[in-house]
Motif scaffolding. Structure first.
Motif, PDB file in Angstrom:
ATOM      1  N   ARG A  30       0.832  -1.211   0.000  1.00 13.98           N
ATOM      2  CA  ARG A  30       0.000   0.000   0.000  1.00 13.98           C
ATOM      3  C   ARG A  30       0.863   1.255   0.000  1.00 13.98           C
ATOM      4  N   ARG A  31       1.959   1.237   0.744  1.00 13.75           N
ATOM      5  CA  ARG A  31       2.871   2.380   0.768  1.00 13.75           C
ATOM      6  C   ARG A  31       3.506   2.581  -0.604  1.00 13.75           C
ATOM      7  N   ILE A  32       3.974   1.501  -1.209  1.00 17.44           N
ATOM      8  CA  ILE A  32       4.548   1.586  -2.554  1.00 17.44           C
ATOM      9  C   ILE A  32       3.511   2.119  -3.528  1.00 17.44           C
ATOM     10  N   SER A  33       2.288   1.610  -3.440  1.00 18.96           N
ATOM     11  CA  SER A  33       1.211   2.052  -4.324  1.00 18.96           C
ATOM     12  C   SER A  33       0.960   3.549  -4.189  1.00 18.96           C
ATOM     13  N   ARG A  34       0.930   4.055  -2.957  1.00 21.55           N
ATOM     14  CA  ARG A  34       0.681   5.489  -2.756  1.00 21.55           C
ATOM     15  C   ARG A  34       1.802   6.336  -3.350  1.00 21.55           C
ATOM     16  N   VAL A  35       3.044   5.913  -3.178  1.00 19.82           N
ATOM     17  CA  VAL A  35       4.177   6.669  -3.717  1.00 19.82           C
ATOM     18  C   VAL A  35       4.135   6.678  -5.241  1.00 19.82           C
ATOM     19  N   ILE A  36       3.946   5.535  -5.843  1.00 19.32           N
ATOM     20  CA  ILE A  36       3.944   5.432  -7.309  1.00 19.32           C
ATOM     21  C   ILE A  36       2.711   6.128  -7.888  1.00 19.32           C
ATOM     22  N   THR A  37       1.549   5.952  -7.275  1.00 20.12           N
ATOM     23  CA  THR A  37       0.336   6.627  -7.754  1.00 20.12           C
ATOM     24  C   THR A  37       0.503   8.136  -7.698  1.00 20.12           C
ATOM     25  N   SER A  38       1.078   8.638  -6.629  1.00 24.38           N
ATOM     26  CA  SER A  38       1.310  10.078  -6.491  1.00 24.38           C
ATOM     27  C   SER A  38       2.216  10.598  -7.599  1.00 24.38           C
ATOM     28  N   LEU A  39       3.236   9.829  -7.932  1.00 29.64           N
ATOM     29  CA  LEU A  39       4.151  10.206  -9.012  1.00 29.64           C
ATOM     30  C   LEU A  39       3.399  10.305 -10.352  1.00 29.64           C
ATOM     31  N   PHE A  40       2.579   9.312 -10.659  1.00 32.31           N
ATOM     32  CA  PHE A  40       1.804   9.328 -11.908  1.00 32.31           C
ATOM     33  C   PHE A  40       0.756  10.446 -11.888  1.00 32.31           C
ATOM     34  N   ASP A  41       0.102  10.639 -10.734  1.00 33.60           N
ATOM     35  CA  ASP A  41      -0.874  11.732 -10.621  1.00 33.60           C
ATOM     36  C   ASP A  41      -0.216  13.075 -10.938  1.00 33.60           C
ATOM     37  N   GLU A  43       2.446  13.728 -12.769  1.00 33.89           N
ATOM     38  CA  GLU A  43       2.788  13.844 -14.192  1.00 33.89           C
ATOM     39  C   GLU A  43       1.555  14.032 -15.072  1.00 33.89           C
ATOM     40  N   LEU A  44       0.452  13.381 -14.705  1.00 32.87           N
ATOM     41  CA  LEU A  44      -0.765  13.416 -15.530  1.00 32.87           C
ATOM     42  C   LEU A  44      -1.669  14.612 -15.221  1.00 32.87           C
ATOM     43  N   ARG A  45      -1.442  15.286 -14.091  1.00 34.74           N
ATOM     44  CA  ARG A  45      -2.293  16.406 -13.664  1.00 34.74           C
ATOM     45  C   ARG A  45      -2.515  17.451 -14.754  1.00 34.74           C
ATOM     46  N   PRO A  46      -1.481  17.861 -15.537  1.00 33.18           N
ATOM     47  CA  PRO A  46      -1.717  18.878 -16.566  1.00 33.18           C
ATOM     48  C   PRO A  46      -2.757  18.468 -17.624  1.00 33.18           C
ATOM     49  N   PHE A  47      -3.053  17.184 -17.707  1.00 28.32           N
ATOM     50  CA  PHE A  47      -4.018  16.697 -18.694  1.00 28.32           C
ATOM     51  C   PHE A  47      -5.410  16.526 -18.090  1.00 28.32           C
ATOM     52  N   VAL A  49      -6.369  14.455 -15.767  1.00 29.55           N
ATOM     53  CA  VAL A  49      -6.703  13.059 -15.523  1.00 29.55           C
ATOM     54  C   VAL A  49      -5.833  12.541 -14.376  1.00 29.55           C
ATOM     55  N   SER A  50      -6.415  11.717 -13.533  1.00 24.13           N
ATOM     56  CA  SER A  50      -5.650  11.106 -12.445  1.00 24.13           C
ATOM     57  C   SER A  50      -5.054   9.783 -12.934  1.00 24.13           C
ATOM     58  N   ALA A  51      -4.137   9.266 -12.149  1.00 28.35           N
ATOM     59  CA  ALA A  51      -3.518   7.983 -12.494  1.00 28.35           C
ATOM     60  C   ALA A  51      -4.568   6.877 -12.573  1.00 28.35           C
ATOM     61  N   SER A  52      -5.509   6.849 -11.629  1.00 25.10           N
ATOM     62  CA  SER A  52      -6.524   5.790 -11.659  1.00 25.10           C
ATOM     63  C   SER A  52      -7.457   5.941 -12.855  1.00 25.10           C
ATOM     64  N   GLN A  53      -7.789   7.176 -13.231  1.00 27.15           N
ATOM     65  CA  GLN A  53      -8.635   7.397 -14.414  1.00 27.15           C
ATOM     66  C   GLN A  53      -7.887   7.007 -15.682  1.00 27.15           C
ATOM     67  N   PHE A  54      -6.614   7.356 -15.762  1.00 28.38           N
ATOM     68  CA  PHE A  54      -5.802   7.007 -16.925  1.00 28.38           C
ATOM     69  C   PHE A  54      -5.731   5.483 -17.069  1.00 28.38           C
ATOM     70  N   ALA A 124       3.745  12.173 -20.716  1.00 25.88           N
ATOM     71  CA  ALA A 124       3.725  12.317 -19.261  1.00 25.88           C
ATOM     72  C   ALA A 124       3.724  10.946 -18.593  1.00 25.88           C
ATOM     73  N   TRP A 125       2.951  10.014 -19.137  1.00 28.19           N
ATOM     74  CA  TRP A 125       2.938   8.652 -18.605  1.00 28.19           C
ATOM     75  C   TRP A 125       4.330   8.026 -18.718  1.00 28.19           C
ATOM     76  N   ARG A 126       4.978   8.211 -19.854  1.00 28.26           N
ATOM     77  CA  ARG A 126       6.328   7.657 -20.035  1.00 28.26           C
ATOM     78  C   ARG A 126       7.322   8.256 -19.049  1.00 28.26           C
ATOM     79  N   SER A 127       7.194   9.554 -18.786  1.00 23.79           N
ATOM     80  CA  SER A 127       8.049  10.211 -17.804  1.00 23.79           C
ATOM     81  C   SER A 127       7.818   9.621 -16.410  1.00 23.79           C
ATOM     82  N   ALA A 128       6.552   9.454 -16.031  1.00 21.11           N
ATOM     83  CA  ALA A 128       6.227   8.858 -14.732  1.00 21.11           C
ATOM     84  C   ALA A 128       6.734   7.424 -14.658  1.00 21.11           C
TER      85      ALA A 128
END
Length: 156
Positions: A30-41, A43-47, A49-54, A124-128
């Motif tokens: 769960r901790r790993i998931s939160r860190v990685i999800t936050s990173l994707f969120d 990067e994707l914020r300018p579009f 869309v959230s990581a879960s929506q993407f 952005a996804w590739r960067s994340a």
């Protein structure tokens, strides 16, 4: 009636805390998931869309016409979480639910707006993805991909 909080030196509580702190797979994943999800969120914020929506939009595009239930099972989500996340994607116009002339099945399909969003957000996804790989290391990233590929398929 008030219950007295356990004292910090309680050996039973201390033993439980030590065991969970040292070895709990759920806590760590769960901790790993939160860190990685936050990173994707991030990067994707300018579009917009959230990581879960993407992730859900990619699943919809890959399924090519799956029902709400099928999407929820494929995403290993319980019904209310799946419904809430799917509704956000539908409300944005990134996917559409097809109402057939007859029958009960209502497939969800990616819309043109959804395809455009995926294409625009891919850098952005590739960067994340690259940042996540650096955090996890090549072995960690490979292990996660392999573990996810071998998860049991939800039924029903």
């Amino acid at each position: 009636m008030k219950t007295k909080a356990p004292h910090r030196t309680d050996p039973v509580a201390a033993g439980l805390v030590e065991e969970v702190t040292r070895a709990c797979l759920m806590t760590r994943t769960r901790r790993i998931s939160r860190v990685i999800t936050s990173l994707f969120d991030q990067e994707l914020r300018p579009f917009g869309v959230s990581a879960s929506q993407f992730s859900l939009l990619v699943l919809i595009a890959g399924k090519g016409g799956a029902s709400r239930a099928e999407l929820g099972r494929a995403n290993h989500q319980e019904r209310s979480t799946s419904t809430r996340n799917l509704q956000l994607v539908l409300d944005q116009g990134w996917a559409e639910e097809i109402v057939p002339d007859k029958g009960r099945s209502r497939p969800i399909l990616i819309s043109q707006a959804g395809r455009d969003l995926l294409a625009a957000a891919m850098p952005a996804w590739r960067s994340a993805q690259a940042k996540a790989r650096r955090i996890l290391g090549d072995d960690g990233a490979t292990a996660i991909v392999d573990l996810a590929a071998n998860l049991p398929v939800e039924s029903g």
